[in-house]
Structures are given as structure tokens and as C-alpha cells.
Scaffold this motif. Sequence first.
Motif, PDB file in Angstrom:
ATOM      1  N   GLN A  61      21.275  23.176   4.980  1.00 50.18           N
ATOM      2  CA  GLN A  61      20.861  21.216   4.699  1.00 50.18           C
ATOM      3  C   GLN A  61      21.637  21.238   3.874  1.00 50.18           C
ATOM      4  O   GLN A  61      22.408  19.994   3.346  1.00 50.18           O
ATOM      5  CB  GLN A  61      19.735  21.635   4.220  1.00 50.18           C
ATOM      6  CG  GLN A  61      19.035  20.665   5.750  1.00 50.18           C
ATOM      7  CD  GLN A  61      17.504  21.060   5.567  1.00 50.18           C
ATOM      8  OE1 GLN A  61      16.902  20.773   4.876  1.00 50.18           O
ATOM      9  NE2 GLN A  61      16.838  21.332   6.891  1.00 50.18           N
ATOM     10  N   LYS A  65      25.165  18.285   3.696  1.00 51.52           N
ATOM     11  CA  LYS A  65      24.151  16.828   2.730  1.00 51.52           C
ATOM     12  C   LYS A  65      26.126  16.489   2.218  1.00 51.52           C
ATOM     13  O   LYS A  65      26.410  15.360   2.086  1.00 51.52           O
ATOM     14  CB  LYS A  65      23.541  16.901   2.167  1.00 51.52           C
ATOM     15  CG  LYS A  65      23.500  15.656   2.039  1.00 51.52           C
ATOM     16  CD  LYS A  65      21.640  15.604   1.238  1.00 51.52           C
ATOM     17  CE  LYS A  65      21.388  14.859  -0.203  1.00 51.52           C
ATOM     18  NZ  LYS A  65      20.191  14.889  -0.481  1.00 51.52           N
ATOM     19  N   HIS A  69      28.655  13.516   2.229  1.00 51.31           N
ATOM     20  CA  HIS A  69      29.044  13.134   0.973  1.00 51.31           C
ATOM     21  C   HIS A  69      30.576  12.625   0.331  1.00 51.31           C
ATOM     22  O   HIS A  69      31.052  11.801   0.455  1.00 51.31           O
ATOM     23  CB  HIS A  69      27.863  13.088  -0.258  1.00 51.31           C
ATOM     24  CG  HIS A  69      28.269  12.358  -2.031  1.00 51.31           C
ATOM     25  ND1 HIS A  69      28.563  11.586  -1.656  1.00 51.31           N
ATOM     26  CD2 HIS A  69      29.403  13.342  -2.286  1.00 51.31           C
ATOM     27  CE1 HIS A  69      28.958  11.067  -2.885  1.00 51.31           C
ATOM     28  NE2 HIS A  69      29.477  12.214  -3.581  1.00 51.31           N
TER      29      HIS A  69
END
Length: 439
Positions: A61, A65, A69
Motif C-alpha cells: 500500500q 501511494k 505521488h
Amino acid sequence: MKFGGTSVGKPERMHHIVKLVTKEAEIEPAIVVLSALSGTTNTLVEIGELIAKGDRSGAKQAIDKLEAHYLVFVTELVKKEEAVAKAKAIIAEHFEFLNIILKISFSEALSKDILAQGELLSTKLFCAYLEEQGIDHLLLPALEFMTIDSYDEPQIGSIKVKLTQILQQHKDKKLFVTQGYICRNARGEVDNLKRGGSDYSASLIAAAISASVCEIWTDIDGMHNNDPRVVKKTVPIEQMSFDEAAELAYFGAKILHPASIWPAQTYKIPVRLLNTMQPEAKGTLITEEAGSVGVKAVAAKDNIIAIRIKSSRMLLAYGFLRKIFEVFEKYRTPIDMITTSEVAVSLTIDNDANLKEILKELEPFGTVEVDKNQTIISVVGNEISRTEDMVKKLFGSIMNIPVRMVSYGGSPHNISLLISADYKTKMLQQLNKGMFGLD
Ligand code: ASP
Ligand code: MG
């Protein structure tokens, strides 16, 4: 020219520093040393910890993420189709690597590989933007020249030889880009110079090539006389010596990694601390000379533990201190401050990893008292211990604050006081007024 995480943390910041470095490279060749984008190394540390704990889905996860970004980041960084494709390929390569790591069994060496991805990404993306802009440059992979020995000490001699060789082959280039922080260790594995180590990389590189200057670009206009997060009014210090800078960096000034002083100092490379957002500001120049005498700055170092060992057996005894120091040596715990009386010795450490063991081994020497949550306040300035009225001014401005320890005379440039962390804000504010006349 070294740029920290916040200086490269947004696409427009990267655009901005490209202007700064190209302008500089027109005057003389420049090596640009980059940190990872702000926040990245923290996330990579987290990912490593999750994998070490066996929490692979949590790690996955966090990786996704972070990748998201970067994908947003590059849409703002580059615009031309070719450059976008290149930037996306860079991201794909490094995140594929992180995803592969998820599948193999965890090791210390692997966690260093994870940490290295931040600087690899920032420099490659920076170069993708330079390429899009048609700016001639060369990426110097730090892993090809930045090495540490088996004690984790940089091998300046070999760094010098390798880097000079590479630069010799590219005499036509004016702009070089390389990674801060990352290096290879004695086993040839990917390693790093510890958190905040990009400053250290820059100083080592500057020393290795006898640079005309080592510029550390951050988001503040130089080293300030006090901590701007704690007191309202602070002023940048125009000039100071390496000795003063070393005391300040070690005792709490966050702007410069303490280890980054010695290479520049040894090889006599002036260091300039500059502000990316305010490039015209003078910043701070650090050289061999102090510029002026008197108090330049105060700094605070938190999370200090004070230990007092009291024993009547210390009276007129020799070898007592050696035995005590040996305990700290055994547990590889550096001592910061020390004061003694005839029957007691007080000292401070900031690393509590082996505190329990240390205290147990100190027990036979006498009564041992421990105070946690202490702060070292250092007053730094060239020859301050020889400056008239200094002590009067110093203690006069902090009369209402209980002081646990005082260290005076160890270095002529530093007076350190140990206080409970509860008094830190008050102390820094009162010193700002008392020593600098600033509110
Ligand atoms: N990226 C590394 C860190 O956050 C090195 C540096 O920024 O100096 O610690
Ligand atoms: Mg830093």
C-alpha cells in the motif's frame, strides 16, 4: 551545489533550481547533488520497516501511494511527449524494483537498497527535465564513486581518484548531477551516509575535486543565531569558522549535517549555506576564519539523558573515569557533555539503545542517577570563553532557569548548559534577548 528535499519536492521547485544551476554552470562547471523529494526517505524507511515486520500488504500500500505521488509529480515536471514517456519509464523501473523486493526475504542490505530509491528517482527525474529543456548535462552515478569502509567511514582518497577519473573523461561538460546520501560499503553493497547525509556527500565531493565552493541550498537563508521555530526573531549569521559551524551543527542547528564539516574543513573548501527561495540573500559563509569574536548563535539539542555517578571511591583515585568511560565504549555510546566534582561525575548521552545495560554496569561504581528528557543548550562563538562579560551576560539572562550541568572551557568556542526540556523555549527566548538583544 547541494539541494535538499524541499528544494526538489515540488515540480516548480525543480524548475526553479534548474535556473539556478544553469546560471552557475555558465560561470564555472557545477556538480549538483540532490536529496530525495521531501517525504520520500521517510516513506522508504516505513516501507522497509513494514517488510521487516512481515506486513507485506501494508508495504505494498505504501509503495503504491508513493508511486501515485511520483506519477502526479511528473505530469507537472515535464510536458513534451518524449520526456513524459521517459519520466514514466524511470518511475516504472524504480517501483518495479520495490515491488520485487516485496517478494524476496528481507535483509539489512535490502533495506539499504530500498532507501537508495529516493535519490535515484530525484536525480533521474531532474535529468529528464534537463533533457527536455535541451540543457547539456551528465548524470554521475554516486554508486560508482562514493564509498565507505568497513567502519562506515567515507574513503576520501578513493572517492577522489574515481571522481577525478570520471570528470577527466567528460571535460566538455559543464553541468553534472549526482545523488546525495547513497554510497557503496566495503562489501560492495548499496549503503548510505545516514539520515540527512546528502550534505555530507556534497562536502565529500567538494573536497575530492577541490571545488571552489560547496553550496548547501535549503529553505532558509543561512544558519541563524537561534532556532526560528522557537523564538520569534532570528537573524542569519553572515560568516563563521568551521569550528563554530561544527559546534552548532552537532549541538542542534538542523541546517547542516554535523559530519559534513570535516571534509570541507580538511580540504579548505569554503561552504556557503543558501536559500533556494531567496537566492540573492547572502546566507552564511563558513571558512577557516571566524570573522569576528563573541557570541554568534545558540542551539538546542533535545532528547538528552543525563547520568550522574557518585562515589566516595572516586576521591583521590585515579583510573576511575577510565573505567566509567569503558562502559560507554563497550556499548558504542558517545558521550556529549561531561562535568566532574571530586566525588561525582555527570555526563550526557543521546542514544538510549543500550541504556539499561550501561546502567547495570555502572552500578558497582557508586550511586547512579538518571535524568531523562533533558536539553543541551549550546552558546557558540569564536573565543567566547575569553570574551569579557560573556558569562555575566549569559547567566544574567537565565537567572530563573535551573541548570543541571555546565560545560565551559572544553572548547574556546562553546559553552554548553544542560536543562530540563521543559525550560527549553523559555531559555532560548531569554538568551535571544540577553545575548543578542532580539525579542
Ligand atoms: N534523503 C535523505 C534523508 O532524508 C538524505 C538527505 O536528504 O540528506 O535523510
Ligand atoms: Mg538535510
